[in-house]
Design a protein around this motif. Structure first.
Motif, short mmCIF file in Angstrom:
data_model
loop_
_atom_site.label_atom_id
_atom_site.label_comp_id
_atom_site.label_asym_id
_atom_site.label_seq_id
_atom_site.Cartn_x
_atom_site.Cartn_y
_atom_site.Cartn_z
N TRP A 273 83.15 -19.46 7.82
CA TRP A 273 83.67 -20.83 7.80
C TRP A 273 85.18 -20.92 7.64
O TRP A 273 85.73 -22.02 7.61
N LYS A 274 85.85 -19.82 7.49
CA LYS A 274 87.29 -19.88 7.25
C LYS A 274 87.99 -20.60 8.39
O LYS A 274 87.77 -20.29 9.56
N GLY A 275 88.81 -21.60 8.05
CA GLY A 275 89.54 -22.36 9.06
C GLY A 275 88.77 -23.53 9.64
O GLY A 275 89.31 -24.26 10.47
N LEU A 276 87.51 -23.74 9.21
CA LEU A 276 86.72 -24.85 9.72
C LEU A 276 86.86 -26.07 8.81
O LEU A 276 87.12 -25.95 7.61
N THR A 277 86.69 -27.26 9.38
CA THR A 277 86.73 -28.50 8.60
C THR A 277 85.31 -28.88 8.20
O THR A 277 84.36 -28.69 8.96
N PHE A 479 85.05 -23.34 -0.62
CA PHE A 479 85.77 -24.56 -0.27
C PHE A 479 86.06 -25.34 -1.55
O PHE A 479 85.27 -25.32 -2.50
N GLY A 480 87.20 -25.99 -1.57
CA GLY A 480 87.54 -26.89 -2.67
C GLY A 480 87.32 -28.33 -2.25
O GLY A 480 86.99 -28.62 -1.09
N GLY A 481 87.53 -29.25 -3.17
CA GLY A 481 87.38 -30.67 -2.85
C GLY A 481 88.11 -31.55 -3.84
O GLY A 481 88.21 -31.22 -5.03
N GLY A 482 88.64 -32.68 -3.33
CA GLY A 482 89.26 -33.66 -4.20
C GLY A 482 90.60 -34.15 -3.72
O GLY A 482 91.55 -33.35 -3.56
N ASP A 483 90.69 -35.45 -3.40
CA ASP A 483 91.94 -36.16 -3.13
C ASP A 483 92.60 -35.82 -1.80
O ASP A 483 93.76 -36.17 -1.58
N CYS A 484 91.91 -35.16 -0.90
CA CYS A 484 92.51 -34.82 0.39
C CYS A 484 92.53 -36.06 1.29
O CYS A 484 91.48 -36.64 1.57
N PHE A 485 93.74 -36.44 1.75
CA PHE A 485 93.86 -37.69 2.50
C PHE A 485 94.82 -37.58 3.68
O PHE A 485 95.09 -38.57 4.34
N SER A 486 95.30 -36.38 3.97
CA SER A 486 96.25 -36.21 5.06
C SER A 486 96.28 -34.74 5.46
O SER A 486 95.79 -33.87 4.74
N GLU A 495 96.44 -23.83 0.35
CA GLU A 495 97.39 -22.85 -0.18
C GLU A 495 97.34 -22.79 -1.71
O GLU A 495 97.27 -21.71 -2.31
N ARG A 496 97.36 -23.94 -2.33
CA ARG A 496 97.39 -24.01 -3.79
C ARG A 496 96.10 -23.51 -4.41
O ARG A 496 96.10 -22.82 -5.42
N ASP A 500 89.09 -21.33 1.35
CA ASP A 500 88.94 -21.16 2.80
C ASP A 500 89.00 -22.49 3.54
O ASP A 500 89.12 -22.52 4.77
N GLY A 501 88.88 -23.58 2.82
CA GLY A 501 88.93 -24.90 3.42
C GLY A 501 88.69 -25.96 2.36
O GLY A 501 88.48 -25.65 1.18
N VAL A 502 88.73 -27.21 2.76
CA VAL A 502 88.55 -28.33 1.85
C VAL A 502 87.41 -29.20 2.35
O VAL A 502 87.40 -29.60 3.53
#
Length: 641
Positions: A273-277, A479-486, A495-496, A500-502
């Motif tokens: 899944w790396k690089g996938l949305t 994958f992480g999650g939270g506050d992604c809007f752009s 990066e932070r 592998d994705g959000v």
């Protein structure tokens, strides 16, 4: 003069201000916590995971079996009125077949009588370029007449039929399953010597049948016996069928953190899944039409709405409808919630037999739902505090799924200030054979009140990678999650957090085109006309999914308005002094660069309904709308069944 009146207020350019006062804050916590708006927001039968109905012990209310059945199922609690035709035509006759009941049928078989009372065909636009939208305010727009349709011109046809219309279902599948009941009938009917008959496009027609089956569950049975032996509890089973009482955990065992059962899962299909949305599973609003819309904008991974293991095993058609997959969904998963290893393993094994590895790409376990009654039942975020039990659940499900990968969605912890994921995640990666993990950067207690903690997500990722290296394990996607809007916030979060994705939830609800922004590494100043086209596409996808008859059309309308209860919150980036926009910034009252942009930002649900009329025709009398954000309601639900 700066337009940022206070911290947390969106920096809209002063020339677009209507007032410096911020709009009322939309309460996402409240919307998430009360998907049912009956009885003060308490959850209905579908929301319970203990096999019982109504509120928790001590707050139970008596109700009849009929009422329980009526309230059960996906989001039944809001009790929207179901719209029907004045004269109801038999379904068999509607599609050109012979009714099994003959004259004893309670529905009419008289097609002429039905068509005489049927409202005229609607006209569904091919695209928004064909729509004429005058430069008017939203108040004036509400007074506009229903968009005109092309009148029927063929002598002998009922006046309700419009041969110039198009039916989205017929165009996609070559036939319309609603026949004469379709509100776009003129697209697939012809006049013959004996009357009218539906037409088909034989090249497009493909039969699809899904038969419900009851399966033996040998893998689940063997695993439960294995657990019983390891705990010194041996129970003989005479069949492969487990009753609910046999699958309920002993209360003392739930609290006991027993060692993980060793297991190898080397034959599992790997998830690259790396690089996938990744579009998050979203209750109510994350339905198939919305997922299809997000896929059209570039979402690679999609997941169905959260379903309860008990409801799946009870054969709930509403629950099984949550796992329908559209062919455009390239990587599709199913999310389950539950608290009992036996129940979840049984559900996993049933799904593996029903769908097979070609029908579903992964199954996800919800360990992040913060809703009170889900947590009280031991499901969702409650599993974060019982790591031994969670490990048993994951191992049992992994065995039951065969080659289908198992994933898990987590939060940082249960209580604010007491993060536990950095200890839990390495353990799960090492001992359960899961194929991927997602970590939402908030605790269950925080909900949306604080920003996601991406530094802590990095700490958890590092802990997992260290365990994988120590034990020579193959790295799994995280994958992480939270506050992604752009696009900017997405790649900064990757990066932070070292992920592998959000996984994207609220950001996709407000701006479904965020996936295009991410893939193209840009911020899209999308025009009002392009946003209107997005709503047209959603309506078309909805008609294909829910149906083009009267009931399906108004179900589509309801979910379209539900979608607009989120999309209206988007602030066009051309209005901002500082880019990119932030998810939690509150906008002051503002106007758009044109009247359509102003209309699309309206907080008035009456405007959302009027926009729906551009694609779905006039709202019928008695129709009402109550979104998850309950304050934005249209009409009255009193007396609606």
């Amino acid at each position: 003069m700066t337009s940022r009146a206070a911290s947390g207020t969106a920096p809209i350019k002063a020339e677009y201000w209507i007032s410096a006062e911020p709009r009322a804050v939309v309460d996402d916590d409240s919307a998430e916590n009360a998907t049912n708006h009956v009885n003060g927001g308490r959850m209905d039968d579908r929301d319970r995971d203990d096999g019982r109905s109504g509120p928790p012990p001590g707050k139970r209310q008596r109700m009849s079996k009929e009422e329980k059945k009526k309230r059960s199922g996906a989001n039944k609690g809001r009790r929207f009125g179901k719209m029907r035709d004045e004269v109801e035509l038999c379904w068999k006759v509607a599609v050109g077949n012979v009714c099994d009941f003959g004259d004893g049928c309670r529905f009419t078989h008289n097609i002429t009588e039905y068509l005489e009372q049927k409202p005229r065909d609607l006209f569904f636009p091919q695209n928004c370029d064909s729509l004429s939208i005058p430069g008017i305010s939203s108040e004036e727009f509400m007074e506009e007449e229903e968009p005109a349709t092309v009148p029927a011109t063929v002598p002998g046809l009922p006046s309700s039929i419009n041969l110039s219309t198009r039916c989205p279902i017929f165009e996609e599948k070559g036939e319309c399953r609603h026949g004469f009941k379709c509100r776009y009938l003129g697209a697939h009917v012809k006049k013959t010597g004996s009357g009218l008959e539906p037409v088909k496009d034989d090249k497009k027609v493909a039969e699809r049948q899904v038969e419900a089956s009851e399966y033996p569950l040998p893998i689940t049975e063997a695993y439960l016996k294995e657990l019983q032996v390891s705990e010194g509890i041996i129970k003989e089973k005479s069949s492969n069928t487990f009753t609910e009482s046999e699958l309920v955990d002993d209360e003392s065992e739930v609290q006991k953190d027993t060692p993980d059962v060793p297991m190898r899962f080397s034959e599992k299909r790997r998830l690259n899944w790396k690089g996938l949305t990744y579009l998050a599973p979203l209750t109510t609003v994350g339905n198939l039409p919305f997922r299809q819309l997000c896929v059209s904008f570039g979402a690679d991974i999609t997941c169905g709405e959260m379903g309860l293991s008990t409801s799946f095993l009870q054969g709930s058609k509403e629950e099984w409808s949550l796992v329908r997959r559209h062919p455009s969904e390239r990587t599709f998963g199913v999310q389950l919630a539950g608290s009992k290893p036996g129940m979840l393993a049984s559900t996993a094994e049933t799904m593996a037999r029903e769908f097979g590895p070609q029908g579903v790409d992964f199954v996800d376990v919800n360990c992040g739902c913060p809703i009170d009654l889900v947590v009280r039942s031991g499901s969702g975020s409650a599993l974060l505090d019982t790591p031994g039990k969670l490990s048993k659940i994951l191992i049992g499900m992994n065995k039951a799924l065969g080659v289908i990968p198992l994933t898990v969605k987590l939060r940082t912890g249960v209580k604010e200030g007491r993060n536990t994921a950095h200890k839990l995640m390495p353990r799960l990666a090492s001992g359960t054979g899961i194929g991927a993990m997602t970590l939402h950067g908030r605790t269950r207690q925080q909900r949306y009140t604080k920003l996601a903690d991406w530094d802590y997500i990095r700490e958890c990722v590092d802990a997992v990678r260290a365990r994988e290296a120590e034990e020579d394990l193959r790295p799994i996607p995280i994958f992480g999650g939270g506050d992604c809007f752009s696009s900017q916030s997405y790649w900064e979060s990757v990066e932070r957090g070292g992920v592998d994705g959000v996984m994207i939830g609220r950001g996709a609800l407000i701006k479904p085109w965020i996936f295009t922004e991410i893939k193209e590494h840009r911020e899209w100043d999308i025009s009002a006309r392009e946003r209107l086209e997005l709503l047209r596409k959603y309506a078309e996808f909805g008609l294909n999914h829910f149906g083009s008859d009267t009931a399906g059309l108004n179900t589509t309308r309801r979910y379209l308005c539900e979608a607009m209860s989120f999309t209206h919150r988007y602030i066009p980036i051309g209005l901002l002094e500082v880019l990119p926009g932030k998810l939690n910034d509150r906008p002051p009252a503002f106007r758009g660069r044109d009247d359509l942009e102003t209309l699309l930002a309206s907080t008035d649900s009456r405007d959302w309904v009027r926009i729906s009329e551009m694609f779905l025709g006039k709202v019928p009398d008695g129709w009402s709308f109550t979104p998850k954000h309950k304050s934005n309601s249209y009409g009255s639900e009193e007396g609606q069944g």
